[in-house]
Design an enzyme around this catalytic site. Structure first.
Site, PDB file in Angstrom:
ATOM      1  N   HIS A  82      -9.488   0.911  -1.634  1.00  9.41           N
ATOM      2  CA  HIS A  82      -9.492   1.522  -0.303  1.00  9.41           C
ATOM      3  C   HIS A  82     -10.914   1.412   0.240  1.00  9.41           C
ATOM      4  O   HIS A  82     -11.876   1.803  -0.444  1.00  9.41           O
ATOM      5  CB  HIS A  82      -9.120   3.001  -0.376  1.00  9.41           C
ATOM      6  CG  HIS A  82      -7.664   3.276  -0.596  1.00  9.41           C
ATOM      7  ND1 HIS A  82      -6.932   2.728  -1.616  1.00  9.41           N
ATOM      8  CD2 HIS A  82      -6.796   4.070   0.100  1.00  9.41           C
ATOM      9  CE1 HIS A  82      -5.682   3.167  -1.541  1.00  9.41           C
ATOM     10  NE2 HIS A  82      -5.573   3.980  -0.512  1.00  9.41           N
ATOM     11  N   HIS A 125       0.867  -1.194   0.000  1.00  8.44           N
ATOM     12  CA  HIS A 125       0.000   0.000   0.000  1.00  8.44           C
ATOM     13  C   HIS A 125       0.892   1.228   0.000  1.00  8.44           C
ATOM     14  O   HIS A 125       1.280   1.754   1.047  1.00  8.44           O
ATOM     15  CB  HIS A 125      -0.926  -0.046   1.230  1.00  8.44           C
ATOM     16  CG  HIS A 125      -1.962   1.032   1.247  1.00  8.44           C
ATOM     17  ND1 HIS A 125      -3.195   0.877   1.844  1.00  8.44           N
ATOM     18  CD2 HIS A 125      -1.969   2.291   0.736  1.00  8.44           C
ATOM     19  CE1 HIS A 125      -3.908   1.981   1.693  1.00  8.44           C
ATOM     20  NE2 HIS A 125      -3.172   2.863   1.046  1.00  8.44           N
ATOM     21  N   ASP A 132       1.664   3.959   2.845  1.00 10.06           N
ATOM     22  CA  ASP A 132       0.637   4.806   2.226  1.00 10.06           C
ATOM     23  C   ASP A 132       1.279   5.957   1.448  1.00 10.06           C
ATOM     24  O   ASP A 132       1.434   5.873   0.231  1.00 10.06           O
ATOM     25  CB  ASP A 132      -0.357   5.315   3.292  1.00 10.06           C
ATOM     26  CG  ASP A 132      -1.737   5.625   2.738  1.00 10.06           C
ATOM     27  OD1 ASP A 132      -1.976   5.370   1.547  1.00 10.06           O
ATOM     28  OD2 ASP A 132      -2.582   6.121   3.503  1.00 10.06           O
ATOM     29  N   ASP A 133       1.633   7.038   2.139  1.00  9.79           N
ATOM     30  CA  ASP A 133       2.228   8.226   1.505  1.00  9.79           C
ATOM     31  C   ASP A 133       3.391   8.684   2.384  1.00  9.79           C
ATOM     32  O   ASP A 133       3.270   9.672   3.125  1.00  9.79           O
ATOM     33  CB  ASP A 133       1.176   9.340   1.400  1.00  9.79           C
ATOM     34  CG  ASP A 133      -0.028   8.902   0.585  1.00  9.79           C
ATOM     35  OD1 ASP A 133       0.072   8.892  -0.653  1.00  9.79           O
ATOM     36  OD2 ASP A 133      -1.055   8.539   1.186  1.00  9.79           O
ATOM     37  N   HIS A 176       1.304   4.809  -2.385  1.00 11.75           N
ATOM     38  CA  HIS A 176       0.974   5.687  -3.518  1.00 11.75           C
ATOM     39  C   HIS A 176       2.283   6.336  -3.937  1.00 11.75           C
ATOM     40  O   HIS A 176       2.864   7.092  -3.144  1.00 11.75           O
ATOM     41  CB  HIS A 176      -0.037   6.746  -3.097  1.00 11.75           C
ATOM     42  CG  HIS A 176      -1.307   6.177  -2.554  1.00 11.75           C
ATOM     43  ND1 HIS A 176      -2.445   6.033  -3.324  1.00 11.75           N
ATOM     44  CD2 HIS A 176      -1.625   5.687  -1.329  1.00 11.75           C
ATOM     45  CE1 HIS A 176      -3.403   5.492  -2.579  1.00 11.75           C
ATOM     46  NE2 HIS A 176      -2.928   5.274  -1.360  1.00 11.75           N
ATOM     47  N   GLU A 216     -11.306   3.052   5.649  1.00 11.06           N
ATOM     48  CA  GLU A 216     -10.284   3.963   6.210  1.00 11.06           C
ATOM     49  C   GLU A 216     -11.064   5.012   7.014  1.00 11.06           C
ATOM     50  O   GLU A 216     -10.992   5.045   8.242  1.00 11.06           O
ATOM     51  CB  GLU A 216      -9.476   4.614   5.088  1.00 11.06           C
ATOM     52  CG  GLU A 216      -8.441   5.634   5.559  1.00 11.06           C
ATOM     53  CD  GLU A 216      -7.735   6.360   4.393  1.00 11.06           C
ATOM     54  OE1 GLU A 216      -8.246   6.326   3.259  1.00 11.06           O
ATOM     55  OE2 GLU A 216      -6.673   6.977   4.641  1.00 11.06           O
TER      56      GLU A 216
HETATM   57  N1  ADE Z   1      -4.487   8.711  -2.020  1.00  9.42           N
HETATM   58  C1  ADE Z   1      -3.282   8.772  -1.458  1.00  9.42           C
HETATM   59  N2  ADE Z   1      -3.333   8.333  -0.195  1.00  9.42           N
HETATM   60  C2  ADE Z   1      -4.616   7.980   0.065  1.00  9.42           C
HETATM   61  C3  ADE Z   1      -5.301   7.457   1.179  1.00  9.42           C
HETATM   62  N3  ADE Z   1      -4.693   7.191   2.332  1.00  9.42           N
HETATM   63  N4  ADE Z   1      -6.621   7.237   1.076  1.00  9.42           N
HETATM   64  C4  ADE Z   1      -7.248   7.508  -0.052  1.00  9.42           C
HETATM   65  N5  ADE Z   1      -6.647   7.997  -1.149  1.00  9.42           N
HETATM   66  C5  ADE Z   1      -5.342   8.236  -1.086  1.00  9.42           C
HETATM   67 ZN    ZN Z   2      -3.804   4.729   0.417  1.00  7.31          ZN
END
Ligand code: ADE
Ligand code: ZN
Length: 329
Positions: free
Chosen positions: A190, A14, A271-272, A16, A193
């Site tokens: 997703h 996971h 994630d990011d 991005h 969340e």
């Molecule tokens: N795009 C990038 N990170 C995300 C996340 N945590 N949830 C949804 N879309 C995303």
């Molecule tokens: Zn994500």
């Protein structure tokens, strides 16, 4: 010696890739491409990374992605991610990218794909690519993205669903995902969340996902937990992200231990990472500290990450042997 959390071989499921854009690279690309930024320095960008929820993050994340224009930019982005991830034990990455974030600025689908592929190949990282639809946009637009992806089917393992969850249930994209599966793509989404457990049910029943991205709100629904456990549907959990986006106030409050205790196939991911303060190994290490995970827990998470991957069985076995070797070292 490097702590086990950082050195244990792991798959990141996971991530991005646009969310791995560190402020320093953002500035470098902005200069190279003459894209104006509203911040004076990388430090000022970092200082702006205080989020109240998913949407407040997405607004700044899409803004940052504007500096990505050329194949070389996407290659540099992938190379930078691989360097950081490999240093934290990531041996295989299944990577989301958001075609619409780029095509709507006039950057070709092929430019993104070629650049990312070149970066991962040059870094020597084992990887797969997953094209995500932006769920705040229409299903018709997602269908057009899918059609653009078809000529590149051999280089994209799955399609996914990301962006603003609330108000955009998986059911909105049923026809797109039906078509994607018919064309040979695996599916992920997703769900759970910020959205309710019903979104996870929809992702399973309507989109036929092979993994649920995040999924932490499943614990509100015991029948759902039972289904996820029985079918061994992986959850790609992102602990530092969940704290930054206020899904949990503190890492100590995260439900990762409860997810594990419920017998779920849980993985830990970043994630990011450029926005949330840690790559995959840092997420392992932070959970070890805040939740008191032990060696066996780290081993279970690392093994689960390869089990939950889209790798062929032989590759999974090879990586699992590496995990075992690290556990006994
Ligand atoms: N795009 C990038 N990170 C995300 C996340 N945590 N949830 C949804 N879309 C995303
Ligand atoms: Zn994500």
């Amino acid at each position: 010696m490097t702590p086990l959390a950082l050195r244990i071989p792991k798959a990141e499921l996971h991530l991005h890739i646009e969310g791995s854009l560190e402020p320093e690279l953002m500035f470098e690309l902005a200069g190279r491409n003459k894209v104006p930024l509203r911040f004076a320095s990388a430090e000022a960008v970092r200082a702006a990374y205080r989020f109240s929820d998913l949407q407040s993050f997405l607004d700044i994340y899409y803004e940052g992605a504007r500096v990505l224009l050329t194949e070389r930019d996407f290659k540099d982005l992938a190379l930078a991610y691989c360097r950081r991830a490999a240093a934290e034990g990531v041996r295989h990455a299944e990577v989301f990218f958001d075609p619409q974030t780029h095509t709507e600025r006039g950057v070709a689908f092929r430019t993104v794909l070629e650049g990312l592929s070149a970066g991962f190949a040059e870094a020597g990282m084992s990887y797969r690519l997953i094209a995500c639809f932006l769920r705040h946009l229409s299903a018709d637009e997602a269908m057009r993205v899918l059609e653009e992806a078809l000529p590149h089917r051999d280089r994209i393992v799955a399609v996914g669903l990301d962006s603003s969850e609330r108000g955009h249930p998986p059911s909105k994209f049923k026809a797109v995902f039906d078509r994607a599966r018919a064309e040979g793509f695996l599916t992920v989404a997703h769900a759970g969340e910020e959205g309710p457990p019903s979104y996870i049910w929809e992702a399973l029943d309507l989109l036929k996902v092979r993994r649920v991205d995040h999924g932490v709100r499943c614990l509100e629904d015991p029948a759902l937990v039972e289904r996820l456990a029985r079918e061994r549907v992986p959850l790609t959990v992102c602990p530092l992200s969940n704290v930054k986006l206020r899904v949990f106030e503190r890492l100590e409050d995260h439900n990762l231990r409860d997810l594990l205790a419920a017998g779920l196939l849980v993985t830990v991911n970043s994630d990011d990472p450029a926005y949330f303060g840690g790559y995959a190994g840092e997420n392992f290490a932070a959970c070890e500290r805040a939740l008191g995970l032990g060696r066996e827990d780290l081993g279970r998470l690392a093994r689960g990450s390869f089990e939950a991957s889209f790798l062929p069985e032989a590759d999974k076995l090879r990586f699992l042997a590496e995990v075992d070797a690290a556990m006994t070292a």
